[in-house]
Design an enzyme around this catalytic site. Sequence first.
Site, PDB file in Angstrom:
ATOM      1  N   CYS A 106      24.924 -62.584   0.984  1.00 24.93           N
ATOM      2  CA  CYS A 106      25.643 -61.739   1.934  1.00 24.93           C
ATOM      3  C   CYS A 106      25.111 -61.863   3.353  1.00 24.93           C
ATOM      4  O   CYS A 106      25.867 -61.735   4.323  1.00 24.93           O
ATOM      5  CB  CYS A 106      25.621 -60.290   1.474  1.00 24.93           C
ATOM      6  SG  CYS A 106      24.018 -59.462   1.617  1.00 24.93           S
ATOM      7  N   VAL A 143      36.657 -53.575  -3.743  1.00 26.63           N
ATOM      8  CA  VAL A 143      37.502 -52.893  -4.714  1.00 26.63           C
ATOM      9  C   VAL A 143      36.686 -52.278  -5.849  1.00 26.63           C
ATOM     10  O   VAL A 143      37.013 -51.186  -6.338  1.00 26.63           O
ATOM     11  CB  VAL A 143      38.578 -53.872  -5.262  1.00 26.63           C
ATOM     12  CG1 VAL A 143      37.932 -55.025  -6.014  1.00 26.63           C
ATOM     13  CG2 VAL A 143      39.573 -53.143  -6.147  1.00 26.63           C
ATOM     14  N   ASP A 144      35.611 -52.931  -6.276  1.00 22.77           N
ATOM     15  CA  ASP A 144      34.854 -52.438  -7.435  1.00 22.77           C
ATOM     16  C   ASP A 144      34.201 -51.091  -7.156  1.00 22.77           C
ATOM     17  O   ASP A 144      34.296 -50.163  -7.962  1.00 22.77           O
ATOM     18  CB  ASP A 144      33.783 -53.463  -7.828  1.00 22.77           C
ATOM     19  CG  ASP A 144      34.377 -54.819  -8.148  1.00 22.77           C
ATOM     20  OD1 ASP A 144      35.457 -54.855  -8.769  1.00 22.77           O
ATOM     21  OD2 ASP A 144      33.779 -55.836  -7.761  1.00 22.77           O
ATOM     22  N   SER A 145      33.525 -50.974  -6.005  1.00 23.42           N
ATOM     23  CA  SER A 145      32.853 -49.714  -5.694  1.00 23.42           C
ATOM     24  C   SER A 145      33.847 -48.606  -5.384  1.00 23.42           C
ATOM     25  O   SER A 145      33.575 -47.435  -5.647  1.00 23.42           O
ATOM     26  CB  SER A 145      31.875 -49.899  -4.530  1.00 23.42           C
ATOM     27  OG  SER A 145      32.536 -50.345  -3.366  1.00 23.42           O
ATOM     28  N   LEU A 194      26.306 -48.498   3.040  1.00 17.20           N
ATOM     29  CA  LEU A 194      25.005 -48.923   3.550  1.00 17.20           C
ATOM     30  C   LEU A 194      25.187 -49.948   4.658  1.00 17.20           C
ATOM     31  O   LEU A 194      25.753 -51.023   4.443  1.00 17.20           O
ATOM     32  CB  LEU A 194      24.168 -49.530   2.426  1.00 17.20           C
ATOM     33  CG  LEU A 194      23.863 -48.636   1.235  1.00 17.20           C
ATOM     34  CD1 LEU A 194      22.890 -49.331   0.295  1.00 17.20           C
ATOM     35  CD2 LEU A 194      23.310 -47.299   1.681  1.00 17.20           C
ATOM     36  N   CYS A 222      17.749 -56.699  -3.786  1.00 19.92           N
ATOM     37  CA  CYS A 222      18.474 -55.621  -3.114  1.00 19.92           C
ATOM     38  C   CYS A 222      18.679 -54.442  -4.059  1.00 19.92           C
ATOM     39  O   CYS A 222      18.515 -53.285  -3.666  1.00 19.92           O
ATOM     40  CB  CYS A 222      19.817 -56.134  -2.612  1.00 19.92           C
ATOM     41  SG  CYS A 222      20.780 -54.904  -1.703  1.00 19.92           S
ATOM     42  N   ALA A 228      27.885 -45.369  -3.910  1.00 19.20           N
ATOM     43  CA  ALA A 228      27.625 -46.417  -2.932  1.00 19.20           C
ATOM     44  C   ALA A 228      28.892 -47.248  -2.789  1.00 19.20           C
ATOM     45  O   ALA A 228      29.342 -47.881  -3.746  1.00 19.20           O
ATOM     46  CB  ALA A 228      26.462 -47.292  -3.392  1.00 19.20           C
ATOM     47  N   MET A 229      29.507 -47.223  -1.593  1.00 21.13           N
ATOM     48  CA  MET A 229      30.800 -47.866  -1.361  1.00 21.13           C
ATOM     49  C   MET A 229      30.622 -49.023  -0.381  1.00 21.13           C
ATOM     50  O   MET A 229      30.400 -48.821   0.809  1.00 21.13           O
ATOM     51  CB  MET A 229      31.806 -46.839  -0.856  1.00 21.13           C
ATOM     52  CG  MET A 229      31.975 -45.654  -1.805  1.00 21.13           C
ATOM     53  SD  MET A 229      33.188 -44.429  -1.257  1.00 21.13           S
ATOM     54  CE  MET A 229      34.721 -45.343  -1.445  1.00 21.13           C
ATOM     55  N   SER A 230      30.722 -50.233  -0.909  1.00 21.01           N
ATOM     56  CA  SER A 230      30.487 -51.432  -0.106  1.00 21.01           C
ATOM     57  C   SER A 230      31.665 -51.800   0.775  1.00 21.01           C
ATOM     58  O   SER A 230      31.530 -52.576   1.712  1.00 21.01           O
ATOM     59  CB  SER A 230      30.174 -52.609  -1.028  1.00 21.01           C
ATOM     60  OG  SER A 230      31.325 -52.935  -1.801  1.00 21.01           O
ATOM     61  N   GLY A 231      32.837 -51.250   0.443  1.00 20.44           N
ATOM     62  CA  GLY A 231      34.058 -51.676   1.123  1.00 20.44           C
ATOM     63  C   GLY A 231      34.869 -52.614   0.263  1.00 20.44           C
ATOM     64  O   GLY A 231      35.913 -53.111   0.673  1.00 20.44           O
TER      65      GLY A 231
END
Length: 365
Positions: free
Chosen positions: A193, A11-13, A32, A101, A6-9
């Site tokens: 968010c 740096v962590d993901s 997502l 979430c 899951a890549m939120s955009g």
Amino acid sequence: MRVLAAMSGGVDSAVAAARAVEAGHDVVGVHLALSEAPGTLRTGARGCCSKEDAGDARRAADVLGIPFYVWDFADRFREDVIDDFVAAYAAGETPNPCLRCNEKIKFSALAERAYALGFDAVATGHYARLEGGRLRRAVDADKDQSYVLAVLTAEQLSRALFPVGDTPKPLIREEAARRGLALADKPDSHDICFIPSGDTQAFLGARIGVRPGAVIDGETGERLGEHAGVHEFTIGQRKGLGLPGPARDGEPRYVTAIDAATGEVTVGRGERLDVTRIVADGAVWTSGSAPSGPVEAVVQVRAHGGLAPVTVRADGDRLVMDLATPLRGVAPGQAAVLYAPDPERGDLVLGSGTIRSTAHDGAHV
């Protein structure tokens, strides 16, 4: 192992996905789309799920050489997170939308689709660790997110990966830069968010409307003022009460109780916030089963802070927690997350529940 990252955009993901690739997994990235109006949900460090975030996630996937997709979960996010958030505040509670979430979207709706497509696990950029299927705090205490992951069941944890939980955040940024990820210096997202303005009261007011009620002095029963709705208040709140000044004794006033049915908000001295018993429901145990008798633990009632030793008794999905010393800032709707009490295992999450009521010396407050 086939892993959906899951890549939120952020740096962590992105680094979590990179580490999954480096570990030899067959990785696919997914972003997502949670907003119904994605162009409006990033203002500097506020907001998420914007077109900018989707683009950043796609570019990171390109650098890593993995397939990338965008999945639209906006309807589920609105129903399970935003609507739940609004309803909780309307009921006089204090919810945590990040926790919801994780429970309803990332490790339920997303995970279910991933498993249906043949993936073995879901990897995220959360700061937490898994050892032997049990959830533990992250190495970086300032970034630890085990609190908002404590609603996950043993089954969900068995199919989750948290690749960055063993590394402090500054080193994650350095690693991102070494890997050529352009978002190495991207600011962390802050606040809620789906409220990029940061004005939670305005967001709630637009959805709940005006529901006037009285502000009551808990000591004297005196009517001190009026308000536009209980959604404007949380237990322990000191500022923004709409009162002309402190109490007659000069002590500051705090919100000590909220009655959504009558619209009454009670204020009083700080010591009226002390609780010695917490009752929660929706119990989840990371071991997969409830203990057979009383358990000593440390409870955490806020994402950052609010820690106290407790004795816990489980009754089905209900938890009764007795505190040896009073704890403040405990509100219905918050999560009560239980950690192991001893220093050597104190980072181990035992379980969690949603707070429904509190009491002080046997009297409910």
